[in-house]
Design a protein around this motif. Structure first.
Motif, PDB file in Angstrom:
ATOM      1  N   HIS A  21       0.805  -1.226   0.000  1.00 36.68           N
ATOM      2  CA  HIS A  21       0.000   0.000   0.000  1.00 36.68           C
ATOM      3  C   HIS A  21       0.836   1.273   0.000  1.00 36.68           C
ATOM      4  O   HIS A  21       0.281   2.377   0.040  1.00 36.68           O
TER       5      HIS A  21
ATOM      6  N   HIS B 295      -0.143   3.605  -2.784  1.00 35.96           N
ATOM      7  CA  HIS B 295      -1.441   4.247  -2.581  1.00 35.96           C
ATOM      8  C   HIS B 295      -1.316   5.440  -1.646  1.00 35.96           C
ATOM      9  O   HIS B 295      -1.862   6.514  -1.907  1.00 35.96           O
TER      10      HIS B 295
ATOM     11  N   LYS C 226       0.367   8.571  -3.116  1.00 35.30           N
ATOM     12  CA  LYS C 226      -0.511   9.454  -3.889  1.00 35.30           C
ATOM     13  C   LYS C 226      -1.168  10.489  -2.969  1.00 35.30           C
ATOM     14  O   LYS C 226      -1.264  11.659  -3.303  1.00 35.30           O
TER      15      LYS C 226
ATOM     16  N   ALA D 288       0.704   4.693  -6.817  1.00 39.96           N
ATOM     17  CA  ALA D 288      -0.020   3.656  -7.567  1.00 39.96           C
ATOM     18  C   ALA D 288      -1.085   4.267  -8.439  1.00 39.96           C
ATOM     19  O   ALA D 288      -1.584   5.301  -8.225  1.00 39.96           O
TER      20      ALA D 288
END
Length: 81
Positions: free
Chosen positions: A34, A37, A40, A81
């Motif tokens: 993760h 993620h 971002k 991601a």
């Protein structure tokens, strides 16, 4: 204490960014799936923080922080991601 709230937005975004960076560092340290993620989200927080810093171009700390936020956003973009 002096009732100057002109940098309240700056303080708020900086706090959020520091907290998110600590979480990102922790995920990256354990090679979490993760990490990208969260990178971002950190990129978005960096951009928000830079916008606040840009409001105070004559304050050395704000200029330095804004430059760091720009670099951090660019690095996060590379792993997002």
């Amino acid at each position: 204490k002096m009732k100057d709230t002109s940098m309240a937005g700056c303080a708020d975004t900086a706090f959020q960014l520091v907290t998110a960076c600590e979480a990102l560092t922790s995920l990256a340290a354990v090679n979490s799936e993760h990490t990208g993620h969260l990178a971002k989200v950190v990129e978005m927080l960096c951009n928000d923080c830079k916008k606040e810093c840009d409001k105070f171009p004559k304050v050395t700390e704000c200029k330095t922080c804004g430059d760091a936020c720009k670099t951090c956003a660019e690095e996060c973009r590379k792993v997002a991601a």
